[in-house]
Design a protein around this motif. Structure first.
Motif, mmCIF file in Angstrom:
data_model
loop_
_atom_site.group_PDB
_atom_site.id
_atom_site.type_symbol
_atom_site.label_atom_id
_atom_site.label_comp_id
_atom_site.label_asym_id
_atom_site.label_seq_id
_atom_site.Cartn_x
_atom_site.Cartn_y
_atom_site.Cartn_z
ATOM 1 N N ALA A 7 -5.222 -2.865 13.345
ATOM 2 C CA ALA A 7 -6.005 -2.187 12.303
ATOM 3 C C ALA A 7 -5.478 -2.471 10.905
ATOM 4 N N GLY A 8 -4.374 -3.242 10.812
ATOM 5 C CA GLY A 8 -3.795 -3.496 9.498
ATOM 6 C C GLY A 8 -2.991 -2.292 9.023
ATOM 7 N N PRO A 9 -2.369 -2.426 7.848
ATOM 8 C CA PRO A 9 -1.437 -1.392 7.395
ATOM 9 C C PRO A 9 -2.101 -0.117 6.883
ATOM 10 N N GLY A 10 -3.372 -0.197 6.508
ATOM 11 C CA GLY A 10 -4.009 1.022 5.997
ATOM 12 C C GLY A 10 -5.274 0.751 5.218
ATOM 13 N N ALA A 11 -5.191 -0.071 4.168
ATOM 14 C CA ALA A 11 -6.376 -0.312 3.333
ATOM 15 C C ALA A 11 -7.543 -0.744 4.217
ATOM 16 N N LYS A 12 -8.698 -0.154 3.932
ATOM 17 C CA LYS A 12 -9.871 -0.358 4.793
ATOM 18 C C LYS A 12 -10.294 -1.836 4.873
ATOM 19 N N ASP A 13 -10.043 -2.575 3.808
ATOM 20 C CA ASP A 13 -10.472 -3.985 3.808
ATOM 21 C C ASP A 13 -9.340 -4.938 4.208
ATOM 22 N N LEU A 14 -8.246 -4.415 4.699
ATOM 23 C CA LEU A 14 -7.162 -5.293 5.160
ATOM 24 C C LEU A 14 -7.181 -5.478 6.673
ATOM 25 N N VAL A 15 -8.375 -5.751 7.191
ATOM 26 C CA VAL A 15 -8.501 -6.111 8.613
ATOM 27 C C VAL A 15 -9.097 -7.506 8.665
ATOM 28 N N LEU A 35 -1.669 7.144 12.694
ATOM 29 C CA LEU A 35 -1.338 6.065 11.764
ATOM 30 C C LEU A 35 -2.523 5.232 11.277
ATOM 31 N N VAL A 36 -3.585 5.170 12.070
ATOM 32 C CA VAL A 36 -4.719 4.329 11.675
ATOM 33 C C VAL A 36 -5.540 5.070 10.613
ATOM 34 N N ASN A 37 -5.878 4.369 9.551
ATOM 35 C CA ASN A 37 -6.695 4.983 8.498
ATOM 36 C C ASN A 37 -8.087 5.297 9.054
ATOM 37 N N PRO A 38 -8.497 6.579 9.060
ATOM 38 C CA PRO A 38 -9.804 6.927 9.632
ATOM 39 C C PRO A 38 -10.982 6.253 8.928
ATOM 40 N N GLU A 39 -10.767 5.776 7.706
ATOM 41 C CA GLU A 39 -11.855 5.075 6.992
ATOM 42 C C GLU A 39 -12.339 3.849 7.764
ATOM 43 N N LEU A 40 -11.456 3.261 8.581
ATOM 44 C CA LEU A 40 -11.845 2.075 9.358
ATOM 45 C C LEU A 40 -12.941 2.403 10.363
ATOM 46 N N LEU A 41 -12.997 3.665 10.771
ATOM 47 C CA LEU A 41 -13.995 4.071 11.772
ATOM 48 C C LEU A 41 -15.396 4.052 11.169
ATOM 49 N N HIS A 79 -4.863 -0.244 17.059
ATOM 50 C CA HIS A 79 -3.447 0.059 16.796
ATOM 51 C C HIS A 79 -3.110 -0.293 15.366
ATOM 52 N N THR A 80 -2.271 0.502 14.746
ATOM 53 C CA THR A 80 -1.929 0.252 13.350
ATOM 54 C C THR A 80 -1.182 -1.088 13.168
ATOM 55 N N GLY A 81 -1.328 -1.671 12.007
ATOM 56 C CA GLY A 81 -0.632 -2.918 11.683
ATOM 57 C C GLY A 81 -1.003 -4.006 12.656
ATOM 58 N N ASP A 82 0.012 -4.657 13.221
ATOM 59 C CA ASP A 82 -0.215 -5.579 14.329
ATOM 60 C C ASP A 82 0.330 -4.922 15.592
ATOM 61 N N PRO A 83 -0.457 -4.941 16.651
ATOM 62 C CA PRO A 83 -0.023 -4.232 17.866
ATOM 63 C C PRO A 83 1.262 -4.768 18.490
ATOM 64 N N CYS A 84 1.708 -5.967 18.108
ATOM 65 C CA CYS A 84 2.898 -6.525 18.773
ATOM 66 C C CYS A 84 4.187 -5.873 18.305
ATOM 67 N N ILE A 85 4.115 -5.046 17.259
ATOM 68 C CA ILE A 85 5.339 -4.383 16.790
ATOM 69 C C ILE A 85 5.230 -2.883 17.047
ATOM 70 N N ALA A 192 2.100 2.023 2.804
ATOM 71 C CA ALA A 192 1.799 0.766 2.117
ATOM 72 C C ALA A 192 0.311 0.443 2.248
ATOM 73 N N THR A 193 -0.303 0.102 1.155
ATOM 74 C CA THR A 193 -1.715 -0.316 1.012
ATOM 75 C C THR A 193 -2.730 0.831 1.154
ATOM 76 N N TRP A 194 -2.277 2.061 1.475
ATOM 77 C CA TRP A 194 -3.201 3.202 1.478
ATOM 78 C C TRP A 194 -3.392 3.656 0.023
ATOM 79 N N LYS A 195 -4.395 4.493 -0.200
ATOM 80 C CA LYS A 195 -4.576 5.050 -1.560
ATOM 81 C C LYS A 195 -3.363 5.913 -1.923
ATOM 82 N N GLU A 196 -2.749 6.535 -0.916
ATOM 83 C CA GLU A 196 -1.611 7.440 -1.163
ATOM 84 C C GLU A 196 -0.278 6.700 -1.230
ATOM 85 N N GLU A 197 -0.312 5.372 -1.275
ATOM 86 C CA GLU A 197 0.945 4.605 -1.248
ATOM 87 C C GLU A 197 1.958 5.099 -2.288
#
Ligand code: SAH
Length: 254
Positions: A7-15, A35-41, A79-85, A192-197
């Protein structure tokens, strides 16, 4: 089909475009709500069903996936960020294998990349550090003894700590007793990268004070190393005019 999606780190357009398409066509989305930004939904179809995995067990998650698979409908496991971590995807994949349910994996932008972008830093500066140690303080999940913070600190390389912002004091002690100088630059990046960063540069010695002052104990990364401050690093050989590469001939010195 189940798709594990970063899902990327947070910002809605970082997927990725692939992640966006998978989210937009899913019938069911199981997302890590802590952890996942609900805006992505908002990218999902109108009739998409959502499950927040924060309140579910592994067995319940697999139950939703296998019901969906029986009905032949598409599941996205977000999954937030990259699922491999620290994504806990292996245990899901193994259960899906056992059940004969097919799945695919769409990578995402990890939060450690999001944090570098927020700080405008490069983790691998020639002459400073050419390695990134990604690790965490031990929590409920044990960390193998051979991977102690002290042993990694001995390298003085760039270090990125996940899941450790609530233990900044203990972390500082371990980093210093392992071999970093107390005044080594450190950063705390919250969301990081959320509006609340929020992002703060400090030193290893002042990590706890900085985290406490700003009330940060979760959803943050701690970054350690001299790459954090402008200083003397070597320029890259790749773009050095006097260095031949596979794509470019070196200039000759007159
Ligand atoms: N797979 C994720 C990490 C999941 S572990 C990834 O690739 O980023 C959860 C931890 O990741 C959090 O405790 C925090 O340390 C870090 N994290 C996740 N998103 C973050 C963000 N936007 N900013 C800072 N840290 C974040």
């Amino acid at each position: 089909m189940v798709n594990f999606v970063g899902a990327g780190p947070g910002a809605k357009d970082l997927v990725t475009i692939r992640a966006y398409k998978l989210i937009a066509s899913a019938d069911i989305i199981i997302y890590a709500g802590s952890l996942v930004n609900p805006e992505l939904l908002e990218y999902a179809k109108k009739d998409c069903q959502f499950y927040n995995s924060a309140g579910m067990t592994l067995e319940e998650v697999i139950g939703v996936m296998s019901d969906a698979s029986r009905k032949g409908i598409e599941v996205v496991r977000l999954h937030t960020g990259d699922p491999c971590i620290y994504g806990a995807i292996r245990e899901q994949m193994d259960r899906l294998d056992a059940l004969g349910i097919p799945y695919a994996y769409c990578p995402g932008v990890s939060s450690f990349c999001g944090a570098a972008a927020s700080l405008n830093i490069e983790y691998t500066l020639p002459g400073i550090s050419q390695s990134i140690i990604i690790t965490r303080m031990e929590g409920r999940t044990p960390v193998p003894e051979k991977e102690s913070i002290e042993s990694f600190a001995a390298h003085n390389s760039t270090m990125v700590l996940f899941l450790s912002a609530g233990m900044a004091g203990e972390l500082s002690h371990k980093l210093i007793s392992g071999g970093y100088a107390g005044d080594t630059p450190a950063a705390i990046v919250y969301k990081a990268t959320w509006k609340e960063e929020e992002k703060y540069i400090c030193t290893i010695e002042t990590l706890e004070e900085t985290a406490k002052k700003h009330n940060i104990n979760r959803t943050a990364l701690i970054i350690i190393g001299d790459v954090l401050v402008p200083g003397s690093y070597n320029r890259s050989e790749l773009y050095n005019p006097y260095f031949t590469t596979g794509y470019r001939k070196a200039l000759t010195e007159e």
